[in-house]
Design an enzyme around this catalytic site. Structure first.
Site, mmCIF file in Angstrom:
data_model
loop_
_atom_site.group_PDB
_atom_site.id
_atom_site.type_symbol
_atom_site.label_atom_id
_atom_site.label_comp_id
_atom_site.label_asym_id
_atom_site.label_seq_id
_atom_site.Cartn_x
_atom_site.Cartn_y
_atom_site.Cartn_z
ATOM 1 N N TYR A 163 0.743 -1.152 -0.014
ATOM 2 C CA TYR A 163 0.120 0.177 -0.030
ATOM 3 C C TYR A 163 0.847 1.311 -0.069
ATOM 4 C CZ TYR A 163 -3.649 -3.305 1.354
ATOM 5 O OH TYR A 163 -4.558 -4.423 1.255
ATOM 6 N N HIS A 214 -0.326 -12.149 0.659
ATOM 7 C CA HIS A 214 -1.024 -11.115 0.198
ATOM 8 C C HIS A 214 -1.588 -11.565 -1.423
ATOM 9 C CE1 HIS A 214 -1.494 -6.420 -0.663
ATOM 10 N NE2 HIS A 214 -2.541 -7.025 -0.776
HETATM 11 P P1 NAD Z 1 -13.706 0.012 0.576
HETATM 12 O O1 NAD Z 1 -14.812 -0.700 0.159
HETATM 13 O O2 NAD Z 1 -13.597 0.254 2.136
HETATM 14 O O3 NAD Z 1 -13.659 1.688 0.033
HETATM 15 C C1 NAD Z 1 -12.841 2.636 0.040
HETATM 16 C C2 NAD Z 1 -13.457 4.127 -0.356
HETATM 17 O O4 NAD Z 1 -14.670 4.093 0.398
HETATM 18 C C3 NAD Z 1 -12.610 5.218 -0.166
HETATM 19 O O5 NAD Z 1 -12.921 5.789 -1.240
HETATM 20 C C4 NAD Z 1 -12.817 5.941 1.174
HETATM 21 O O6 NAD Z 1 -12.714 7.108 1.304
HETATM 22 C C5 NAD Z 1 -14.599 5.396 0.965
HETATM 23 N N1 NAD Z 1 -15.069 5.496 2.314
HETATM 24 C C6 NAD Z 1 -14.753 4.859 3.526
HETATM 25 N N2 NAD Z 1 -15.409 5.130 4.265
HETATM 26 C C7 NAD Z 1 -16.377 5.748 4.043
HETATM 27 C C8 NAD Z 1 -17.590 6.593 4.735
HETATM 28 N N3 NAD Z 1 -17.950 6.526 6.109
HETATM 29 N N4 NAD Z 1 -18.433 7.359 3.830
HETATM 30 C C9 NAD Z 1 -18.266 7.356 2.500
HETATM 31 N N5 NAD Z 1 -17.172 6.809 1.890
HETATM 32 C C10 NAD Z 1 -16.344 6.198 2.613
HETATM 33 O O7 NAD Z 1 -12.405 -0.394 -0.011
HETATM 34 P P2 NAD Z 1 -11.124 -0.721 0.507
HETATM 35 O O8 NAD Z 1 -10.009 0.238 0.936
HETATM 36 O O9 NAD Z 1 -10.289 -1.332 -0.815
HETATM 37 O O10 NAD Z 1 -11.170 -1.977 1.329
HETATM 38 C C11 NAD Z 1 -10.965 -1.847 2.906
HETATM 39 C C12 NAD Z 1 -9.718 -2.353 3.360
HETATM 40 O O11 NAD Z 1 -9.441 -3.696 3.010
HETATM 41 C C13 NAD Z 1 -8.192 -1.873 2.511
HETATM 42 O O12 NAD Z 1 -8.125 -0.576 2.858
HETATM 43 C C14 NAD Z 1 -7.325 -3.028 2.742
HETATM 44 O O13 NAD Z 1 -6.914 -2.745 4.191
HETATM 45 C C15 NAD Z 1 -8.288 -4.108 2.807
HETATM 46 N N6 NAD Z 1 -8.256 -5.028 1.293
HETATM 47 C C16 NAD Z 1 -7.412 -5.943 1.397
HETATM 48 C C17 NAD Z 1 -7.287 -6.588 0.147
HETATM 49 C C18 NAD Z 1 -6.270 -7.810 -0.218
HETATM 50 O O14 NAD Z 1 -5.695 -8.165 0.891
HETATM 51 N N7 NAD Z 1 -6.314 -8.383 -1.349
HETATM 52 C C19 NAD Z 1 -8.116 -6.168 -0.910
HETATM 53 C C20 NAD Z 1 -9.063 -4.989 -0.862
HETATM 54 C C21 NAD Z 1 -8.911 -4.604 0.312
#
Ligand code: NAD
Length: 311
Positions: free
Chosen positions: A56, A122
């Site tokens: 990240y 990952h």
């Molecule tokens: P997410 O679905 O959480 O979406 C993130 C988006 O939503 C951003 O634009 C953020 O600003 C917005 N957001 C967050 N809270 C909000 C709120 N309260 N109101 C309005 N908008 C909001 O997507 P993500 O970040 O990809 O997933 C969460 C976490 O999961 C990642 O940060 C990561 O830590 C993990 N993840 C891991 C993998 C992997 O290991 N392959 C893949 C995807 C995600």
């Protein structure tokens, strides 16, 4: 904040976790101070599970987290990070024992911690199966005996692969993304077998990586145009009713009791405060039904190319 058991780890994790990919800039520019504040807000709200990865922001997310965590007492949070993925292209994966051992040391330095609670392979769909099982996981098991890591997990997109890995004895947790949210619920297909093995389930991307928010998805989002349009129409529908689709999306994603924690990806304290409030609020069932009808044409239809672009 409510808490749920995370499989056989013995941990009680908050139903909302902090997803730290936005601290690396996955969803736009990050202000470091704001990032640090987000982590502190998370812990103050009772969030005790934080997910990050060296990938990240090319290590930036871990570095910012390290700055934030040094001001928080260690027993207040479980820290999960990852090994094996170091960039956006297929050449940037390295699941060799030597690299993952080195990777853990590098993460510990950046995070300013003496141990990592959960170390995850990952995006396992990019790892050769034989290497993962014969080399990577055994290397992580060895690290467990040194105390540098406490539990072992895997993350990735294809559910059958996550289920297969969940069958392996050393695997404590599985992290799936974009498979339990308003646009996709296929994670339910593997919840029962994972539960039977007492493997903890972590649900990432409750907003489908931004599709289910008013801000919308980032440019790298792999969803095709029709998918984006339909999500945008659901956002508009909620706006007309003076509601926020994100609230409904989070309430839905965090509602399944067989999922221990749902990761909210944000570098904004306000988003987290809203999220914590939303999961306590009553779900507006009529609005949920209307939105589910709008999203039906794309329900459970994963996009092409989702693997390469995942966060
Ligand atoms: P997410 O679905 O959480 O979406 C993130 C988006 O939503 C951003 O634009 C953020 O600003 C917005 N957001 C967050 N809270 C909000 C709120 N309260 N109101 C309005 N908008 C909001 O997507 P993500 O970040 O990809 O997933 C969460 C976490 O999961 C990642 O940060 C990561 O830590 C993990 N993840 C891991 C993998 C992997 O290991 N392959 C893949 C995807 C995600």
């Amino acid at each position: 904040m409510k808490y749920r058991q995370l499989g056989k780890t013995g941990w009680k994790v908050s139903v909302l976790g902090l997803g730290a990919s936005p601290l690396g800039g996955a969803f736009g520019k990050v202000d470091e101070k704001e990032g640090v504040k987000t982590v502190h807000t998370a812990v103050d709200l009772g969030i005790n599970f934080i997910d990050v990865a060296p990938f990240y922001g090319s290590t930036r997310a871990e570095t910012i987290l390290g700055k934030a965590l040094k001001e928080i007492s260690r027993e207040r949070f479980y820290l999960a990070t990852k090994v094996g993925r170091y960039g956006a292209s297929v050449e940037d994966f390295d699941f060799s024992a030597q690299r993952v051992i080195q990777s853990v040391d590098e993460s510990l330095r950046r995070l300013k911690l003496s141990h990592i609670d959960l170390i995850q392979c990952h995006d396992v769909e990019f790892a050769p199966w034989a290497q993962l099982v014969q080399e990577t996981i055994p290397a992580l098991e060895k690290l467990k005996t040194t105390g540098k890591v406490r539990q072992i997990g895997v993350t990735g997109f294809p559910l059958p692969l996550l289920k297969k890995l969940g069958d392996l004895k050393p695997i404590d947790t599985v992290l799936s993304y974009c498979h339990y949210c308003l646009t996709d619920t296929t994670l339910v297909r593997i919840l029962a077998p994972l539960k039977a093995k007492n493997v903890g389930v972590i649900n990432a991307s409750p907003f489908a990586m931004g599709l289910l928010t008013e801000k919308g998805p980032p440019p790298w989002h792999p969803a095709p145009a029709n998918y984006r349009d339909i999500c945008a129409s659901a956002v508009d529908h909620c706006k007309k009713r003076k509601r926020d689709l994100s609230k409904l999306a989070l309430q839905f994603a965090a509602s399944n009791r067989d999922i221990s924690t749902t990761l909210v990806g944000t570098s904004n304290p306000k988003n987290l405060r809203n999220a914590a409030k939303w999961v306590e609020d009553r779900v507006e069932e009529d609005l949920l039904a209307e939105v589910q009808t709008l999203l039906k044409p794309i329900l459970n239809q994963p996009w092409e190319g989702g693997l390469e672009k995942n966060s």
